[in-house]
Design an enzyme around this catalytic site. Structure first.
Site, PDB file in Angstrom:
ATOM      1  N   ALA A  90       3.271  -0.761   4.640  1.00 59.56           N
ATOM      2  CA  ALA A  90       2.864  -0.831   6.049  1.00 59.56           C
ATOM      3  C   ALA A  90       2.467  -2.250   6.475  1.00 59.56           C
ATOM      4  O   ALA A  90       2.538  -2.577   7.668  1.00 59.56           O
ATOM      5  CB  ALA A  90       1.706   0.127   6.289  1.00 59.56           C
TER       6      ALA A  90
ATOM      7  N   ARG B 186      13.520   4.494  12.203  1.00 56.80           N
ATOM      8  CA  ARG B 186      12.248   5.214  12.255  1.00 56.80           C
ATOM      9  C   ARG B 186      11.456   4.856  13.520  1.00 56.80           C
ATOM     10  O   ARG B 186      12.026   4.379  14.489  1.00 56.80           O
ATOM     11  CB  ARG B 186      11.481   4.941  10.955  1.00 56.80           C
ATOM     12  CG  ARG B 186      12.274   5.404   9.722  1.00 56.80           C
ATOM     13  CD  ARG B 186      11.525   5.197   8.438  1.00 56.80           C
ATOM     14  NE  ARG B 186      10.286   5.965   8.429  1.00 56.80           N
ATOM     15  CZ  ARG B 186       9.283   5.769   7.549  1.00 56.80           C
ATOM     16  NH1 ARG B 186       9.402   4.843   6.634  1.00 56.80           N
ATOM     17  NH2 ARG B 186       8.201   6.513   7.610  1.00 56.80           N
TER      18      ARG B 186
ATOM     19  N   GLU C  32      13.184  -9.095   0.846  1.00 59.81           N
ATOM     20  CA  GLU C  32      12.374  -7.996   1.382  1.00 59.81           C
ATOM     21  C   GLU C  32      13.128  -6.690   1.145  1.00 59.81           C
ATOM     22  O   GLU C  32      14.319  -6.598   1.462  1.00 59.81           O
ATOM     23  CB  GLU C  32      12.188  -8.243   2.889  1.00 59.81           C
ATOM     24  CG  GLU C  32      11.445  -7.146   3.618  1.00 59.81           C
ATOM     25  CD  GLU C  32      11.396  -7.400   5.144  1.00 59.81           C
ATOM     26  OE1 GLU C  32      11.952  -8.429   5.624  1.00 59.81           O
ATOM     27  OE2 GLU C  32      10.826  -6.549   5.832  1.00 59.81           O
TER      28      GLU C  32
ATOM     29  N   TYR D  24      11.108   8.834   0.816  1.00 60.87           N
ATOM     30  CA  TYR D  24      10.975   7.799  -0.212  1.00 60.87           C
ATOM     31  C   TYR D  24      11.515   8.205  -1.580  1.00 60.87           C
ATOM     32  O   TYR D  24      11.474   7.412  -2.515  1.00 60.87           O
ATOM     33  CB  TYR D  24       9.499   7.383  -0.325  1.00 60.87           C
ATOM     34  CG  TYR D  24       8.941   6.804   0.961  1.00 60.87           C
ATOM     35  CD1 TYR D  24       9.509   5.666   1.525  1.00 60.87           C
ATOM     36  CD2 TYR D  24       7.863   7.397   1.611  1.00 60.87           C
ATOM     37  CE1 TYR D  24       9.010   5.132   2.707  1.00 60.87           C
ATOM     38  CE2 TYR D  24       7.348   6.867   2.794  1.00 60.87           C
ATOM     39  CZ  TYR D  24       7.928   5.729   3.336  1.00 60.87           C
ATOM     40  OH  TYR D  24       7.429   5.201   4.497  1.00 60.87           O
TER      41      TYR D  24
ATOM     42  N   HIS E 141      12.983  -2.369   1.561  1.00 61.15           N
ATOM     43  CA  HIS E 141      12.373  -1.118   2.037  1.00 61.15           C
ATOM     44  C   HIS E 141      13.195   0.044   1.539  1.00 61.15           C
ATOM     45  O   HIS E 141      14.438   0.011   1.623  1.00 61.15           O
ATOM     46  CB  HIS E 141      12.305  -1.081   3.563  1.00 61.15           C
ATOM     47  CG  HIS E 141      11.475  -2.190   4.113  1.00 61.15           C
ATOM     48  ND1 HIS E 141      10.102  -2.178   4.046  1.00 61.15           N
ATOM     49  CD2 HIS E 141      11.822  -3.378   4.664  1.00 61.15           C
ATOM     50  CE1 HIS E 141       9.642  -3.306   4.549  1.00 61.15           C
ATOM     51  NE2 HIS E 141      10.659  -4.055   4.931  1.00 61.15           N
ATOM     52  N   LEU E 142      12.511   1.061   1.049  1.00 55.18           N
ATOM     53  CA  LEU E 142      13.202   2.261   0.575  1.00 55.18           C
ATOM     54  C   LEU E 142      13.889   2.960   1.752  1.00 55.18           C
ATOM     55  O   LEU E 142      15.034   3.396   1.655  1.00 55.18           O
ATOM     56  CB  LEU E 142      12.193   3.213  -0.077  1.00 55.18           C
ATOM     57  CG  LEU E 142      11.550   2.656  -1.351  1.00 55.18           C
ATOM     58  CD1 LEU E 142      10.179   3.276  -1.585  1.00 55.18           C
ATOM     59  CD2 LEU E 142      12.465   2.901  -2.537  1.00 55.18           C
ATOM     60  N   SER E 143      13.161   3.090   2.854  1.00 55.33           N
ATOM     61  CA  SER E 143      13.706   3.774   4.026  1.00 55.33           C
ATOM     62  C   SER E 143      14.334   2.750   4.976  1.00 55.33           C
ATOM     63  O   SER E 143      14.051   1.552   4.878  1.00 55.33           O
ATOM     64  CB  SER E 143      12.585   4.539   4.742  1.00 55.33           C
ATOM     65  OG  SER E 143      11.615   3.630   5.251  1.00 55.33           O
TER      66      SER E 143
ATOM     67  N   ARG F  73       4.720  11.032  -2.416  1.00 53.81           N
ATOM     68  CA  ARG F  73       4.545  10.677  -1.012  1.00 53.81           C
ATOM     69  C   ARG F  73       5.844  10.914  -0.237  1.00 53.81           C
ATOM     70  O   ARG F  73       6.872  10.308  -0.557  1.00 53.81           O
ATOM     71  CB  ARG F  73       4.196   9.189  -0.971  1.00 53.81           C
ATOM     72  CG  ARG F  73       4.213   8.584   0.368  1.00 53.81           C
ATOM     73  CD  ARG F  73       4.142   7.071   0.290  1.00 53.81           C
ATOM     74  NE  ARG F  73       3.981   6.570   1.630  1.00 53.81           N
ATOM     75  CZ  ARG F  73       4.275   5.351   2.029  1.00 53.81           C
ATOM     76  NH1 ARG F  73       4.718   4.475   1.146  1.00 53.81           N
ATOM     77  NH2 ARG F  73       4.112   4.997   3.271  1.00 53.81           N
TER      78      ARG F  73
ATOM     79  N   PRO G  25       0.790  -1.223   0.000  1.00 52.34           N
ATOM     80  CA  PRO G  25       0.000   0.000   0.000  1.00 52.34           C
ATOM     81  C   PRO G  25       0.825   1.278   0.000  1.00 52.34           C
ATOM     82  O   PRO G  25       1.899   1.339   0.606  1.00 52.34           O
ATOM     83  CB  PRO G  25      -0.814  -0.100   1.298  1.00 52.34           C
ATOM     84  CG  PRO G  25      -0.126  -1.116   2.120  1.00 52.34           C
ATOM     85  CD  PRO G  25       0.537  -2.063   1.167  1.00 52.34           C
ATOM     86  N   ASN G  26       0.283   2.256  -0.691  1.00 52.18           N
ATOM     87  CA  ASN G  26       0.824   3.625  -0.779  1.00 52.18           C
ATOM     88  C   ASN G  26       2.071   3.735  -1.656  1.00 52.18           C
ATOM     89  O   ASN G  26       2.536   4.845  -1.915  1.00 52.18           O
ATOM     90  CB  ASN G  26       1.101   4.215   0.616  1.00 52.18           C
ATOM     91  CG  ASN G  26      -0.149   4.295   1.458  1.00 52.18           C
ATOM     92  OD1 ASN G  26      -1.152   4.857   1.011  1.00 52.18           O
ATOM     93  ND2 ASN G  26      -0.130   3.716   2.649  1.00 52.18           N
TER      94      ASN G  26
ATOM     95  N   ASN H 247       8.204  -5.417  -1.242  1.00 49.96           N
ATOM     96  CA  ASN H 247       8.124  -4.320  -0.277  1.00 49.96           C
ATOM     97  C   ASN H 247       6.655  -4.260   0.141  1.00 49.96           C
ATOM     98  O   ASN H 247       5.825  -3.711  -0.576  1.00 49.96           O
ATOM     99  CB  ASN H 247       8.553  -2.996  -0.910  1.00 49.96           C
ATOM    100  CG  ASN H 247       8.484  -1.862   0.101  1.00 49.96           C
ATOM    101  OD1 ASN H 247       7.952  -2.030   1.196  1.00 49.96           O
ATOM    102  ND2 ASN H 247       9.013  -0.706  -0.268  1.00 49.96           N
TER     103      ASN H 247
HETATM  104  C1  DQA Z   1       8.364   1.107   3.623  1.00 47.01           C
HETATM  105  C2  DQA Z   1       8.474   1.293   5.137  1.00 47.01           C
HETATM  106  C3  DQA Z   1       7.122   1.062   5.812  1.00 47.01           C
HETATM  107  O1  DQA Z   1       7.252   1.253   7.215  1.00 47.01           O
HETATM  108  C4  DQA Z   1       6.089   2.024   5.275  1.00 47.01           C
HETATM  109  O2  DQA Z   1       4.836   1.761   5.860  1.00 47.01           O
HETATM  110  C5  DQA Z   1       6.022   2.012   3.800  1.00 47.01           C
HETATM  111  C6  DQA Z   1       7.256   1.954   3.028  1.00 47.01           C
HETATM  112  C7  DQA Z   1       9.671   1.484   2.900  1.00 47.01           C
HETATM  113  O3  DQA Z   1       9.801   1.132   1.734  1.00 47.01           O
HETATM  114  O4  DQA Z   1      10.532   2.149   3.474  1.00 47.01           O
HETATM  115  O5  DQA Z   1       4.960   2.140   3.211  1.00 47.01           O
HETATM  116  O6  DQA Z   1       8.093  -0.262   3.360  1.00 47.01           O
END
Ligand code: DQA
Length: 151
Positions: free
Chosen positions: A82, A112, A103, A27, A105-107, A22, A14-15, A79
């Site tokens: 959330a 965090r 797996e 990101y 993650h961008l961040s 965003r 999602p997102n 990825n």
């Molecule tokens: C994320 C990190 C997650 O905590 C967040 O909810 C995302 C993006 C990342 O790519 O850093 O939607 O997966």
């Protein structure tokens, strides 16, 4: 003789369809389309056929993972957004797959909020890349190519 083309699927939760708009400080400015385009061309150079799917809905991601199982996919990069931190359903679906799972993650989720430090899938994934922005996906594709072509 040429090795058979390996198939790798990249799943986005999602997102992530809002990348570029965003929270760009977290990101980056690249859109998901741009990221996927560059992954497709990188994968081509590595003799990998790359497909991709994004959904904002947990059940759709689970359904897509089931399809990957039925299709006998060679590798999955995910990825989960959330859902990383909450989804037993996505974890259980991934457990069905016999292939390597990376797996991404961008961040850097460990830098965090505390609720992002826990991933439901890290312990069942082959490996994890976090905090390197979009290039994390490229590194995952390269790692997958080494694993699949050496297998
Ligand atoms: C994320 C990190 C997650 O905590 C967040 O909810 C995302 C993006 C990342 O790519 O850093 O939607 O997966």
């Amino acid at each position: 003789m040429n090795e058979p083309l390996k198939r790798v699927h990249v799943l986005h939760g999602p997102n992530l369809n809002m990348l570029g708009k965003r929270e760009p400080h977290l990101y980056g400015s690249e859109t998901l389309e741009e990221i996927v385009q560059s992954l497709v061309s990188l994968a081509g150079e590595l003799n990998i056929h790359l497909t991709s799917f994004q959904s904002n809905h947990e059940g759709e991601l689970v359904d897509d993972i089931h399809k990957l199982f039925e299709d006998g996919i060679d590798g999955v990069i995910i990825n989960p957004g959330a859902y990383t931190h909450t989804s037993v359903a996505i974890r259980d679906a991934l457990l069905i797959l016999p292939c390597p799972i990376i797996e991404v993650h961008l961040s850097n989720i460990y830098k965090r909020e505390p609720f992002r430090h826990k991933s439901m899938i890290t312990d069942i994934a082959t490996g994890q890349i976090a905090g390197l922005g979009p290039q994390g996906y490229g590194l995952a594709v390269k790692a997958m190519a080494v694993m699949l072509h050496d297998a």
